[in-house]
Design a protein around this motif. Structure first.
Motif, mmCIF file in Angstrom:
data_model
loop_
_atom_site.group_PDB
_atom_site.id
_atom_site.type_symbol
_atom_site.label_atom_id
_atom_site.label_comp_id
_atom_site.label_asym_id
_atom_site.label_seq_id
_atom_site.Cartn_x
_atom_site.Cartn_y
_atom_site.Cartn_z
ATOM 1 N N ASP A 63 -14.707 -0.148 2.161
ATOM 2 C CA ASP A 63 -14.555 -0.750 3.486
ATOM 3 C C ASP A 63 -13.936 -2.143 3.419
ATOM 4 O OD1 ASP A 63 -15.603 1.449 4.663
ATOM 5 O OD2 ASP A 63 -17.623 0.624 4.903
ATOM 6 N N LYS A 64 -13.884 -2.715 2.235
ATOM 7 C CA LYS A 64 -13.283 -4.048 2.074
ATOM 8 C C LYS A 64 -11.762 -3.997 1.968
ATOM 9 C CE LYS A 64 -17.062 -6.612 1.754
ATOM 10 N NZ LYS A 64 -17.339 -7.691 2.721
ATOM 11 N N LEU A 65 -11.218 -2.773 1.986
ATOM 12 C CA LEU A 65 -9.763 -2.634 1.809
ATOM 13 C C LEU A 65 -9.043 -2.626 3.153
ATOM 14 C CD1 LEU A 65 -9.531 0.153 -0.938
ATOM 15 C CD2 LEU A 65 -9.581 -2.339 -1.229
ATOM 16 N N ARG A 66 -8.058 -3.500 3.270
ATOM 17 C CA ARG A 66 -7.238 -3.512 4.474
ATOM 18 C C ARG A 66 -6.247 -2.352 4.478
ATOM 19 N NH1 ARG A 66 -4.252 -8.887 6.513
ATOM 20 N NH2 ARG A 66 -6.330 -9.616 5.953
ATOM 21 N N GLY A 67 -5.775 -1.996 3.303
ATOM 22 C CA GLY A 67 -4.813 -0.903 3.226
ATOM 23 C C GLY A 67 -4.612 -0.465 1.786
ATOM 24 N N ILE A 68 -3.999 0.705 1.642
ATOM 25 C CA ILE A 68 -3.653 1.235 0.320
ATOM 26 C C ILE A 68 -2.139 1.383 0.271
ATOM 27 C CG2 ILE A 68 -3.849 3.220 -1.239
ATOM 28 C CD1 ILE A 68 -6.542 3.877 0.151
#
Lengths: 320, 320
Positions: A63-68
């Motif tokens: 959930d800490k990821l803004r994007g991949i």
């Protein structure tokens, strides 16, 4: 919820590298998985998302990821698909909706492009092209890739596949046959494989002494570099020839988009002046006067071990 | 105050064409003035703005103009200057702040670029490229110019001079010397002058019968076209050769920006299938498989007498 990180995934034919990156371009955690052990893309995606979840746990979870961001052979930015990627065991001939599959699996927004375009975004975000709006990235590896940036955006073209500068023509008549089916492609002369091939051809064509002669059959571009660095005349001329082909082609690229700089990346880019001097000489000799001695040739500033992840991850920040 | 019109000004070495254009691309009023009668740019600007005021009076005065678009040799979009324009008597070697001078004289916002870029904007606004976001305009005239459109914007590059595709290399070894100082430029083979030169060279090199033989010294590209249209074998081969050179080069351009179409403009573009067939054949033979038979080659849809004014005028709508 605060999302201070992005993930970068670089998909190669044998292995895939993935990592979690912060806004300063620090790779916080990383791992690799095999690409070539699943003939079914869904099983590969399963592995990939499990690995991603593991390394994301080190920064507090996915959930800490803004994007991949994903760099993949034949990756299409517009459609998020991987098309005709014959080097990927699960690639096949159909368009695989890779970005969509990965997004469904992880719940995180995904952007996908080919590895050279990812490298260009990485260099613009964290590396030698910071602050530049117009430059061309040239990746000198097993093949020759390119990422073109104009007005701060990667050029994807009408169909998502723009920027195939390794498959422009370096030698028009009697050129080398390329894997792509064309003849005389820049890649066949200036990739790592092309450099080794030039050395082998020249060794066969003459009796000139060279330290490369002992290893003629198994010669690599690294061998040629080491021989040239030791002053081996034939090896030095191989680099001059390689640089000439690159310089001539770069002059064509400049006539197209008038970039501020051309950024070199990949194993061969470590050759320094052996390659840089002939590139600059032949590029300037072939440029229109208005550009002569004005276009910079610079080397990537991304640490090579992190570069693939950083390049892909940079796409993650750009997802709207 | 409502401003429903723009002005388009096309500056050539001998004459300058100017006109008032509405949003549908109708040239409402137009005139021409001499470019080459003033060695001082300020006197030329005086003439130009007087002529503009006269034709603007027909639509209610210069206050009805939203903007003025100018196409000029070596026009720099970013700076609004004309630089090193040796074909303009008042051009000289310095950068002339032409857009600024014209704005001060008329009080109307001014945008300026070179003629091929203006043609690209014109085609996108009123012509064959309406609705296209990615295409390349190639102008086949005395020289060969180009305007590259990516994501709906003309590519100006780092310095304002991008898109010099007439000065990419069509023939690497023993190519024709170009006016620009380079060797083998596409322009030397595929401009109107290049086509006539090919015909003259071939006539000299053989005794093959040809209707062109009687006018060998003064031959023009129009003569070659007319001979080819009548079935003259040598003239037809000149067009095949010209189309081959264009097609080979177009394949390179496609590898760069993956355009939806390449739009041809200028006198030679009237040659129709004589030129189109060899272009398509050789472009497709040199493209990567993914683009083969997918890139359109189309002809400008702007009326040639209005095209220069329309192209320049289209810039006028784009002024922010």
């Amino acid at each position: 919820m605060d999302k201070p990180y992005v993930a970068g995934i670089d998909i190669g034919g044998q292995t895939s590298k993935l990592g979690i990156v912060d806004a300063r371009g620090t790779v916080i955690s990383q791992t690799t998985i095999r690409t070539d052990t699943h003939s079914d893309v869904n099983l590969y995606i399963e592995d990939l998302s499990n690995a991603l979840t593991r390394i994301a746990d080190e920064v507090g979870g996915i959930d800490k990821l803004r994007g991949i961001g994903i760099g993949a052979p034949n990756g299409n930015y517009y459609t998020g698909t991987i098309e005709n990627a014959v080097n990927l065991i699960w690639g096949g001939c159909n368009a695989i909706p890779f970005a969509k599959l990965m997004r469904e699996k992880t719940g995180v927004p995904v952007a996908l492009t080919n590895d050279a375009n990812a490298a260009a975004v990485g260099e613009m975000t964290y590396g030698a092209a910071r602050g530049m709006k117009n430059f061309i990235m040239i990746t000198l590896g097993t093949g020759v890739g390119s990422g073109i940036v104009i007005n701060g955006d990667v050029v994807y073209g009408h169909d998502g596949f723009a920027g195939e500068l390794g498959h422009t023509t370096a030698v028009r008549n009697n050129g080398r046959l390329c894997n792509c089916g064309r003849v005389g492609c820049l890649e066949t002369y200036t990739s790592a494989i092309g450099v080794a091939r030039t050395a082998r051809e020249w060794l066969e064509a003459s009796d000139e002494p060279s330290v490369l002669r002992e290893i003629s059959e198994t010669i690599t571009s690294k061998d040629v570099y080491e021989a040239a660095a030791q002053g081996d005349a034939l090896a030095i001329r191989v680099f001059e020839y390689t640089g000439k082909k690159l310089g001539e082609s770069f002059a064509e690229f400049v006539a197209f988009s008038a970039p501020e700089a051309i950024v070199l990346f990949g194993g061969l880019a470590r050759s320094g002046n052996l390659l840089l001097k002939p590139i600059e000489e032949h590029m300037n000799a072939n440029l229109l006067p208005l550009w002569r001695n004005k276009i910079k040739i610079i080397f990537s500033q991304l640490k090579e071990s992190d570069a693939a992840i950083l390049g892909a991850s940079a796409l993650g920040w750009e997802i709207k």
